[in-house]
Scaffold this motif. Sequence first.
Motif, PDB file in Angstrom:
ATOM      1  N   LEU A 273      -8.223  -1.720  -6.567  1.00  0.00           N
ATOM      2  CA  LEU A 273      -8.566  -0.469  -5.951  1.00  0.00           C
ATOM      3  C   LEU A 273      -7.959   0.584  -6.909  1.00  0.00           C
ATOM      4  O   LEU A 273      -7.070   0.522  -7.407  1.00  0.00           O
ATOM      5  CB  LEU A 273      -7.889  -0.261  -4.740  1.00  0.00           C
ATOM      6  N   VAL A 274      -9.044   1.379  -7.329  1.00  0.00           N
ATOM      7  CA  VAL A 274      -8.875   2.833  -8.235  1.00  0.00           C
ATOM      8  C   VAL A 274      -9.068   3.866  -7.444  1.00  0.00           C
ATOM      9  O   VAL A 274     -10.429   3.932  -6.954  1.00  0.00           O
ATOM     10  CB  VAL A 274      -9.440   2.873  -9.531  1.00  0.00           C
ATOM     11  N   LEU A 275      -8.117   4.645  -6.979  1.00  0.00           N
ATOM     12  CA  LEU A 275      -8.459   5.766  -6.239  1.00  0.00           C
ATOM     13  C   LEU A 275      -7.999   7.101  -6.599  1.00  0.00           C
ATOM     14  O   LEU A 275      -6.892   7.315  -7.354  1.00  0.00           O
ATOM     15  CB  LEU A 275      -7.445   5.458  -5.132  1.00  0.00           C
ATOM     16  N   ILE A 276      -8.807   8.007  -6.835  1.00  0.00           N
ATOM     17  CA  ILE A 276      -8.456   9.434  -6.955  1.00  0.00           C
ATOM     18  C   ILE A 276      -8.223  10.241  -5.874  1.00  0.00           C
ATOM     19  O   ILE A 276      -9.072  10.189  -4.820  1.00  0.00           O
ATOM     20  CB  ILE A 276      -9.472  10.251  -7.871  1.00  0.00           C
ATOM     21  N   SER A 277      -6.915  10.757  -5.658  1.00  0.00           N
ATOM     22  CA  SER A 277      -6.750  11.703  -4.343  1.00  0.00           C
ATOM     23  C   SER A 277      -5.688  12.891  -4.501  1.00  0.00           C
ATOM     24  O   SER A 277      -4.887  12.661  -5.500  1.00  0.00           O
ATOM     25  CB  SER A 277      -6.110  10.551  -3.290  1.00  0.00           C
ATOM     26  N   HIS A 278      -5.844  13.850  -3.862  1.00  0.00           N
ATOM     27  CA  HIS A 278      -5.121  14.923  -3.962  1.00  0.00           C
ATOM     28  C   HIS A 278      -3.871  14.977  -2.983  1.00  0.00           C
ATOM     29  O   HIS A 278      -2.975  15.621  -3.127  1.00  0.00           O
ATOM     30  CB  HIS A 278      -5.620  16.441  -3.899  1.00  0.00           C
ATOM     31  N   SER A 279      -4.032  14.074  -2.194  1.00  0.00           N
ATOM     32  CA  SER A 279      -2.959  13.939  -1.293  1.00  0.00           C
ATOM     33  C   SER A 279      -1.783  12.773  -1.377  1.00  0.00           C
ATOM     34  O   SER A 279      -1.938  11.639  -1.665  1.00  0.00           O
ATOM     35  CB  SER A 279      -3.587  13.248   0.104  1.00  0.00           C
ATOM     36  N   GLN A 280      -0.623  13.419  -1.709  1.00  0.00           N
ATOM     37  CA  GLN A 280       0.713  12.757  -2.019  1.00  0.00           C
ATOM     38  C   GLN A 280       0.932  11.644  -0.972  1.00  0.00           C
ATOM     39  O   GLN A 280       1.339  10.564  -1.082  1.00  0.00           O
ATOM     40  CB  GLN A 280       1.872  13.736  -2.282  1.00  0.00           C
ATOM     41  N   ASP A 281       0.774  12.140   0.261  1.00  0.00           N
ATOM     42  CA  ASP A 281       1.034  11.257   1.253  1.00  0.00           C
ATOM     43  C   ASP A 281       0.309  10.180   1.438  1.00  0.00           C
ATOM     44  O   ASP A 281       0.775   8.984   1.638  1.00  0.00           O
ATOM     45  CB  ASP A 281       0.850  12.186   2.620  1.00  0.00           C
ATOM     46  N   PHE A 282      -1.077  10.311   1.134  1.00  0.00           N
ATOM     47  CA  PHE A 282      -2.150   9.050   1.015  1.00  0.00           C
ATOM     48  C   PHE A 282      -1.582   8.365  -0.039  1.00  0.00           C
ATOM     49  O   PHE A 282      -1.711   7.001   0.243  1.00  0.00           O
ATOM     50  CB  PHE A 282      -3.448   9.908   1.096  1.00  0.00           C
ATOM     51  N   LEU A 283      -1.474   8.973  -1.282  1.00  0.00           N
ATOM     52  CA  LEU A 283      -0.903   8.012  -2.502  1.00  0.00           C
ATOM     53  C   LEU A 283       0.120   7.216  -2.023  1.00  0.00           C
ATOM     54  O   LEU A 283       0.239   6.048  -2.649  1.00  0.00           O
ATOM     55  CB  LEU A 283      -0.892   9.016  -3.594  1.00  0.00           C
ATOM     56  N   ASN A 284       1.109   7.979  -1.329  1.00  0.00           N
ATOM     57  CA  ASN A 284       2.252   7.110  -1.061  1.00  0.00           C
ATOM     58  C   ASN A 284       2.038   5.960  -0.356  1.00  0.00           C
ATOM     59  O   ASN A 284       2.765   4.961  -0.238  1.00  0.00           O
ATOM     60  CB  ASN A 284       3.419   8.049  -0.416  1.00  0.00           C
ATOM     61  N   GLY A 285       1.117   6.146   0.874  1.00  0.00           N
ATOM     62  CA  GLY A 285       0.805   4.994   1.524  1.00  0.00           C
ATOM     63  C   GLY A 285      -0.002   4.135   1.233  1.00  0.00           C
ATOM     64  O   GLY A 285       0.309   2.891   1.579  1.00  0.00           O
ATOM     65  N   VAL A 286      -0.790   4.195   0.238  1.00  0.00           N
ATOM     66  CA  VAL A 286      -1.847   3.235  -0.261  1.00  0.00           C
ATOM     67  C   VAL A 286      -1.181   2.368  -1.658  1.00  0.00           C
ATOM     68  O   VAL A 286      -1.448   1.216  -1.633  1.00  0.00           O
ATOM     69  CB  VAL A 286      -3.192   3.903  -0.540  1.00  0.00           C
ATOM     70  N   CYS A 287      -0.815   3.219  -2.492  1.00  0.00           N
ATOM     71  CA  CYS A 287      -0.794   2.702  -3.963  1.00  0.00           C
ATOM     72  C   CYS A 287       0.352   1.827  -4.253  1.00  0.00           C
ATOM     73  O   CYS A 287       1.321   2.018  -3.643  1.00  0.00           O
ATOM     74  CB  CYS A 287      -0.921   3.905  -5.068  1.00  0.00           C
ATOM     75  N   THR A 288       0.229   0.818  -5.069  1.00  0.00           N
ATOM     76  CA  THR A 288       1.195  -0.101  -5.740  1.00  0.00           C
ATOM     77  C   THR A 288       1.475   0.505  -7.061  1.00  0.00           C
ATOM     78  O   THR A 288       2.635   0.275  -7.688  1.00  0.00           O
ATOM     79  CB  THR A 288       0.629  -1.254  -5.817  1.00  0.00           C
ATOM     80  N   ASN A 289       0.732   1.128  -7.750  1.00  0.00           N
ATOM     81  CA  ASN A 289       0.664   1.713  -8.982  1.00  0.00           C
ATOM     82  C   ASN A 289       0.274   3.014  -9.305  1.00  0.00           C
ATOM     83  O   ASN A 289      -0.829   3.491  -8.424  1.00  0.00           O
ATOM     84  CB  ASN A 289       0.006   0.820 -10.085  1.00  0.00           C
ATOM     85  N   ILE A 290       0.538   3.805 -10.128  1.00  0.00           N
ATOM     86  CA  ILE A 290      -0.010   5.037 -10.586  1.00  0.00           C
ATOM     87  C   ILE A 290      -0.526   5.101 -12.134  1.00  0.00           C
ATOM     88  O   ILE A 290       0.254   4.537 -12.717  1.00  0.00           O
ATOM     89  CB  ILE A 290       1.020   6.340 -10.350  1.00  0.00           C
ATOM     90  N   ILE A 291      -1.723   5.554 -12.389  1.00  0.00           N
ATOM     91  CA  ILE A 291      -2.122   5.959 -13.540  1.00  0.00           C
ATOM     92  C   ILE A 291      -2.229   7.485 -13.872  1.00  0.00           C
ATOM     93  O   ILE A 291      -2.969   8.199 -12.890  1.00  0.00           O
ATOM     94  CB  ILE A 291      -3.441   5.473 -13.881  1.00  0.00           C
ATOM     95  N   HIS A 292      -1.383   7.766 -14.621  1.00  0.00           N
ATOM     96  CA  HIS A 292      -1.209   9.338 -15.101  1.00  0.00           C
ATOM     97  C   HIS A 292      -2.172   9.670 -16.267  1.00  0.00           C
ATOM     98  O   HIS A 292      -1.896   9.093 -17.320  1.00  0.00           O
ATOM     99  CB  HIS A 292      -0.034   9.799 -15.172  1.00  0.00           C
ATOM    100  N   LEU A 293      -3.246  10.509 -16.044  1.00  0.00           N
ATOM    101  CA  LEU A 293      -4.376  10.851 -17.355  1.00  0.00           C
ATOM    102  C   LEU A 293      -3.372  12.030 -17.889  1.00  0.00           C
ATOM    103  O   LEU A 293      -3.651  13.169 -17.279  1.00  0.00           O
ATOM    104  CB  LEU A 293      -5.658  11.165 -16.751  1.00  0.00           C
ATOM    105  N   HIS A 294      -3.028  12.046 -18.952  1.00  0.00           N
ATOM    106  CA  HIS A 294      -2.237  13.113 -19.450  1.00  0.00           C
ATOM    107  C   HIS A 294      -2.345  13.064 -20.977  1.00  0.00           C
ATOM    108  O   HIS A 294      -2.290  12.231 -21.728  1.00  0.00           O
ATOM    109  CB  HIS A 294      -0.684  13.032 -19.293  1.00  0.00           C
ATOM    110  N   GLN A 295      -2.667  14.256 -21.664  1.00  0.00           N
ATOM    111  CA  GLN A 295      -2.771  14.341 -23.067  1.00  0.00           C
ATOM    112  C   GLN A 295      -4.049  13.318 -23.628  1.00  0.00           C
ATOM    113  O   GLN A 295      -3.372  12.693 -24.502  1.00  0.00           O
ATOM    114  CB  GLN A 295      -1.625  14.454 -23.794  1.00  0.00           C
ATOM    115  N   ARG A 296      -5.105  12.904 -22.829  1.00  0.00           N
ATOM    116  CA  ARG A 296      -5.910  12.081 -23.374  1.00  0.00           C
ATOM    117  C   ARG A 296      -5.606  10.599 -23.554  1.00  0.00           C
ATOM    118  O   ARG A 296      -6.136   9.790 -24.041  1.00  0.00           O
ATOM    119  CB  ARG A 296      -6.706  12.459 -24.810  1.00  0.00           C
ATOM    120  N   LYS A 297      -4.395  10.392 -22.995  1.00  0.00           N
ATOM    121  CA  LYS A 297      -3.996   8.794 -22.762  1.00  0.00           C
ATOM    122  C   LYS A 297      -3.587   8.592 -21.229  1.00  0.00           C
ATOM    123  O   LYS A 297      -3.540   9.501 -20.244  1.00  0.00           O
ATOM    124  CB  LYS A 297      -2.500   8.989 -23.278  1.00  0.00           C
ATOM    125  N   LEU A 298      -3.906   7.276 -21.076  1.00  0.00           N
ATOM    126  CA  LEU A 298      -3.556   6.811 -19.476  1.00  0.00           C
ATOM    127  C   LEU A 298      -2.174   6.011 -19.540  1.00  0.00           C
ATOM    128  O   LEU A 298      -1.803   5.294 -20.618  1.00  0.00           O
ATOM    129  CB  LEU A 298      -4.633   5.768 -19.155  1.00  0.00           C
TER     130      LEU A 298
END
Length: 611
Positions: A273-298
């Motif tokens: 599952l790859v999920l884009i969400s603005h809700s920290q609460d939702f990300l906390n409840g669902v995700c096992t990992n986070i991918i941060h797109l920052h300065q053109r890198k993952l």
Amino acid sequence: MPSDLAKKKAAKKKEAAKARQRSKKPEDANEENDQAEPQENGADSNGVANLTKELDEFELRKTEARAVTGVLASHPNSTDVHISSLSLTFHGQELLSDTSLELNSGRRYGLIGLNGTGKSMLLSAIGHREVPIPEHIDIYHLTREMAPSDKTALQCVMEVDEQRIMLEKEAERLAHEDSECEKLMELYERLEELDADKAQMRASRILHGLGFSPAMQQKKLRDFSGGWRMRVALARALFIKPFMLLLDEPTNHLDLDACVWLEEELKSFKRILVLISHSQDFLNGVCTNIIHLHQRKLKYYTGNYDQYVKTREELEENQMKRFNWEQDQIAHMKNYIARFGHGSAKLARQAQSKEKTLQKMVASGLTEKVVNDKTLSFYFPPCGKIPPPVIMVQNVSFKYSDNTPHIYKNLEFGIDLDTRVALVGPNGAGKSTLLKLLMGELLPTDGMIRKHSHVKIGRYHQHLTEQLELDLSPLEYMMKCYPEIKEKEEMRKIIGRYGLTGKQQVSPIRNLSDGQKCRVCFAWLAWQNPHMLFLDEPTNHLDIETIDALADAINEFEGGMMLVSHDFRLIQQVAQEIWVCEKQTITKWNRDILAYKEHLKSKIEKQAHDI
């Protein structure tokens, strides 16, 4: 062994086909009347066809403007996906540069990053298979609502023949490979879930969780608004259970009840599952990992959103310690070389030694300074004082027509400039309706709403971006809306307060991301200088940093605020009162929003037990 199993499954599928025909009889539709608001998208098939065509053309233009390169680094038969040397450009702008995409089976990834950095673009490129993902990994990318048709919501969710054929072909291929027995068993498990004897119950359960009553499940798709058809598309994605599920802001069209249900549902997703969400609460409840797109890198982090924040802070603190130590060493060596490089032979030799050490440090790569994301500071200008009562609601009842039940009966309340209220409750209970009544866009069926003669109300809603003139730039649009601001530089500063800087201010609005378009709307809204803010789902398409900036601006605003939102964290940040809109009335909730979330969880568990 697998081939025998295949024969049994084939026989079972014939039985299932018969059952599927039997299951097509409509259930008794004499259920309680759904109280959802009248639908905005009617049954104008020409308009819908044109809109669908426009969306297809827009998606095609985006695909044509996108360039993606990458190399498959994982084994072609693997259930994990590793892409190296990944680069992505859009209209020539580099969004990703020589980075890696790593998606492992059994993981649920939250993809985060600032608005406009390319999160949705990356998901779209994966969904269109512009990156080299093996064919045996089926992908479902939820991009838009289901098209209006004469099929019912339930039929649309269960209509997955294409998916079934694809799985059967893959099962047939694997049946001849003894080493793939485990993968084959999983495919059979998925085929069984799609068979009609189980399918109707599963489809109905998913639709129910997303807010569809039994009567609504039998309603034709053309009778639903775009938001509800988006829920049908989401239900279909959950029903199919693809190997890779890509969801871009799936909570945007949901109320709090459905958000809580979806969070619980996605917690058990077993594949990728790859999920884009603005809700920290939702990300906390669902995700096992986070991918941060920052300065053109993952960049990859283990754990949910809170764990990501903690880990990132620790890594950046260590990085800055290392950076500062290196800079101190460099300064010290440079100072020594400058002072003693031309001194006595002994001191000169020591200076030369330090110069070599310095060259080695630079050659081996110095630690980079931590570059933090730009912090925003939204701003709502001072609105002045108005003596209370600002708005009085007296014995108000409302229904949309004589043939529909009341949304509200006998409402009595007042709101002033110190009102900070969040409206919560199930879809169709009338949260947006209440804001429209207070604005004067709708008139009460009975009773009266009195407003102070000087009060100015600014209403933000999710269709506000539709008023933007897409060929104009944000700068041109704002100069047109507010001609009293003559200087371009002054308007540039105003727009900059809402996170639109540099080229973004002068690019056509059509080239901006959805989140950037929303920022233009906030700039437009704020400079109307309202006394009251009515915010209807203001977080849709905004990134987490922008939501925090919005929360700070609301808390500093000297006027009143009424909020409809599915974002528990924003409600927690800005609301002083919580009003529950339900059963034709409004009731004050006497605990905080997190207690309300627990209340919803308990309700969902009870409903699941009762089904």
